[in-house]
Design a protein around this motif. Structure first.
Motif, mmCIF file in Angstrom:
data_model
loop_
_atom_site.group_PDB
_atom_site.id
_atom_site.type_symbol
_atom_site.label_atom_id
_atom_site.label_comp_id
_atom_site.label_asym_id
_atom_site.label_seq_id
_atom_site.Cartn_x
_atom_site.Cartn_y
_atom_site.Cartn_z
ATOM 1 N N PHE A 80 0.851 -1.192 0.000
ATOM 2 C CA PHE A 80 0.000 0.000 0.000
ATOM 3 C C PHE A 80 0.889 1.245 0.000
ATOM 4 C CE2 PHE A 80 -1.986 3.431 2.470
ATOM 5 C CZ PHE A 80 -3.092 3.662 1.670
ATOM 6 N N ASN A 102 -8.187 13.069 5.856
ATOM 7 C CA ASN A 102 -7.671 11.968 6.667
ATOM 8 C C ASN A 102 -7.084 10.880 5.774
ATOM 9 O OD1 ASN A 102 -8.490 13.238 8.975
ATOM 10 N ND2 ASN A 102 -10.456 12.179 9.053
ATOM 11 N N LYS A 106 -0.001 12.726 5.449
ATOM 12 C CA LYS A 106 0.718 13.839 6.090
ATOM 13 C C LYS A 106 1.648 13.334 7.194
ATOM 14 C CE LYS A 106 -3.253 15.645 7.303
ATOM 15 N NZ LYS A 106 -4.226 14.678 6.757
ATOM 16 N N THR A 107 1.090 12.507 8.076
ATOM 17 C CA THR A 107 1.902 12.012 9.192
ATOM 18 C C THR A 107 3.024 11.122 8.679
ATOM 19 O OG1 THR A 107 -0.086 12.048 10.534
ATOM 20 C CG2 THR A 107 1.770 10.809 11.419
ATOM 21 N N THR A 108 2.716 10.320 7.675
ATOM 22 C CA THR A 108 3.766 9.466 7.102
ATOM 23 C C THR A 108 4.888 10.338 6.542
ATOM 24 O OG1 THR A 108 2.062 7.836 6.576
ATOM 25 C CG2 THR A 108 4.194 7.549 5.511
HETATM 26 N N1 LIG Z 1 2.553 1.643 9.611
HETATM 27 C C1 LIG Z 1 1.585 1.590 8.697
HETATM 28 N N2 LIG Z 1 1.236 0.430 8.114
HETATM 29 C C2 LIG Z 1 0.281 0.383 7.161
HETATM 30 N N3 LIG Z 1 -0.407 1.451 6.708
HETATM 31 C C3 LIG Z 1 -0.102 2.638 7.255
HETATM 32 C C4 LIG Z 1 0.897 2.788 8.267
HETATM 33 N N4 LIG Z 1 0.980 4.104 8.607
HETATM 34 C C5 LIG Z 1 0.069 4.748 7.846
HETATM 35 N N5 LIG Z 1 -0.574 3.871 7.043
HETATM 36 C C6 LIG Z 1 -1.617 4.200 6.070
HETATM 37 O O1 LIG Z 1 -1.106 5.204 5.230
HETATM 38 C C7 LIG Z 1 -2.130 6.142 4.895
HETATM 39 C C8 LIG Z 1 -1.678 7.541 5.257
HETATM 40 O O2 LIG Z 1 -1.667 7.649 6.670
HETATM 41 P P1 LIG Z 1 -1.228 8.975 7.421
HETATM 42 O O3 LIG Z 1 -1.358 8.709 8.890
HETATM 43 O O4 LIG Z 1 0.093 9.396 6.929
HETATM 44 O O5 LIG Z 1 -2.326 10.000 6.930
HETATM 45 P P2 LIG Z 1 -2.642 11.471 7.477
HETATM 46 O O6 LIG Z 1 -2.773 12.346 6.296
HETATM 47 O O7 LIG Z 1 -1.652 11.854 8.517
HETATM 48 O O8 LIG Z 1 -4.060 11.232 8.130
HETATM 49 P P3 LIG Z 1 -4.762 11.944 9.424
HETATM 50 O O9 LIG Z 1 -5.132 13.322 9.003
HETATM 51 O O10 LIG Z 1 -5.968 11.094 9.632
HETATM 52 O O11 LIG Z 1 -3.776 11.876 10.549
HETATM 53 C C9 LIG Z 1 -3.389 5.694 5.630
HETATM 54 O O12 LIG Z 1 -4.196 4.970 4.745
HETATM 55 C C10 LIG Z 1 -2.835 4.811 6.732
HETATM 56 O O13 LIG Z 1 -3.778 3.808 7.079
#
Ligand SMILES: Nc1ncnc2c1ncn2[C@@H]1O[C@H](COP(=O)(O)OP(=O)(O)OP(=O)(O)O)[C@@H](O)[C@H]1O
Length: 319
Positions: A80, A102, A106-108
């Motif tokens: 993914f 969401n 971003k967090t990744t």
């Molecule tokens: N360790 C992991 N293993 C598998 N999938 C992951 C992992 N970390 C994040 N994801 C997936 O990667 C995608 C991006 O996640 P991320 O947390 O970076 O989004 P975000 O923009 O920070 O969201 P939010 O605003 O909800 O915090 C999501 O679909 C999440 O489920």
């Protein structure tokens, strides 16, 4: 033809010293180096300089306009793709917001920048140096500091003690518990300075656990500042706050941005509209749009991503 150092008005020894210093920081720096020097020389000779508005001298160092750049940054989790070929360019001295619905990645992205996660592909370049393979501690030493989570603040220590610990960490004396209390007290002045900056002077002797939520976030900013960040990464700095705290922390971010660069993940559109210079919108791991708030908020793709309709207004989407 005269040697390069002579053309730039430098002794050979100084020229070599500057080149060596710069090449530690950047593989492409020498080109910039020559441009800046040539521009300065031409200007002092009354001739028009070469265009180098994007460059800045700091001591002997030449720093470009871009403090942080990602090239094709990608993170896959078991097939993914959470972050997909992201090219980010953060301008030195700016407040840059990373937004998106969401799960946009971003967090990744933040975890990749601080190397909490290893990228699957792509490059991270800070101040002209490729830091993609560096460890988190090394990245922090370069001046990329992510705001501490509240959980990282010691709740039963006072506000002043918490900031002092951040300062000790910066000085590399965190574990010197044998040092006398008196010698550690020399850090108090600097710690009080930081508390003044974030408006917590009156709470110096308050136990951290007793602070309001908004003030805990202000303390978190003070402890981040104690690490002397060049680039501050703020992770949803106003999350879970009431209006008053949101306004206070927003003003604080603006204030501490002076002389620094801030990259923040934030959901509150009022905060973003108020203080961001540049906004990058992520969707499904990719950059959907980038620009000022005025530009991004009018972008139909962005409206659609946020509200499911190109007619919807972005303002207040997550406020
Ligand atoms: N360790 C992991 N293993 C598998 N999938 C992951 C992992 N970390 C994040 N994801 C997936 O990667 C995608 C991006 O996640 P991320 O947390 O970076 O989004 P975000 O923009 O920070 O969201 P939010 O605003 O909800 O915090 C999501 O679909 C999440 O489920």
């Amino acid at each position: 033809m005269a040697p390069e150092h002579a053309m730039l008005g430098l002794s050979r020894a100084r020229f070599v010293r500057m080149q060596q210093r710069w090449s530690k920081r950047s593989s492409t720096g020498n080109v910039d180096y020559v441009r800046v020097r040539a521009e300065r020389k031409n200007q002092s000779a009354g001739e028009p300089g070469l265009p180098s508005a994007s460059l800045r001298m700091e001591g002997d160092m030449i720093l470009g306009d871009t403090i942080l750049e990602t090239r094709g940054l990608t993170k896959e989790f078991k097939g993914f793709t959470a972050v997909n070929g992201v090219n980010l360019r953060v301008r030195r001295g700016s407040i840059h917001a990373l937004i998106g619905p969401n799960g946009a990645g971003k967090t990744t992205c933040f975890n990749l920048l601080t190397k909490f996660l290893e990228p699957t592909a792509g490059q991270i370049v800070f101040n002209g140096t490729d830091i993609t393979r560096e460890r988190p501690a090394h990245i922090a030493r370069r001046g990329i500091i992510r705001s501490f989570q509240i959980s990282a603040v010691f709740p039963h220590l006072t506000v002043l003690q918490n900031v002092r610990i951040g300062l000790q960490r910066q000085l590399g004396t965190s574990f010197h518990f044998w040092r006398s209390e008196r010698s550690l007290d020399t850090l108090n002045d600097r710690a009080m300075d930081l508390l003044t900056q974030v408006g917590l002077t009156d709470f110096a002797d308050t136990k951290t656990v007793e602070l309001s939520y908004g003030r805990k976030r202000a303390l978190e900013i003070a402890t981040t500042l104690s690490m002397e960040p060049e680039l501050m990464l703020l992770d949803e700095p106003t999350q879970g706050m009431g209006h008053e705290d949101v306004d206070r922390v927003t003003a604080l971010i603006k204030k501490v941005s002076a002389g620094r660069t801030i990259l923040m993940v934030e959901h509150n559109m009022n905060v973003i509209a108020g203080i961001s210079d540049t906004i990058t919108v992520l969707q499904r791991g990719e950059v959907l749009a980038e620009g000022s708030y005025a530009e991004v908020s009018k972008n139909p793709l962005v409206m659609e991503a946020y509200m499911g309709s190109a007619d919807a207004a972005l303002t207040g989407a997550h406020a």
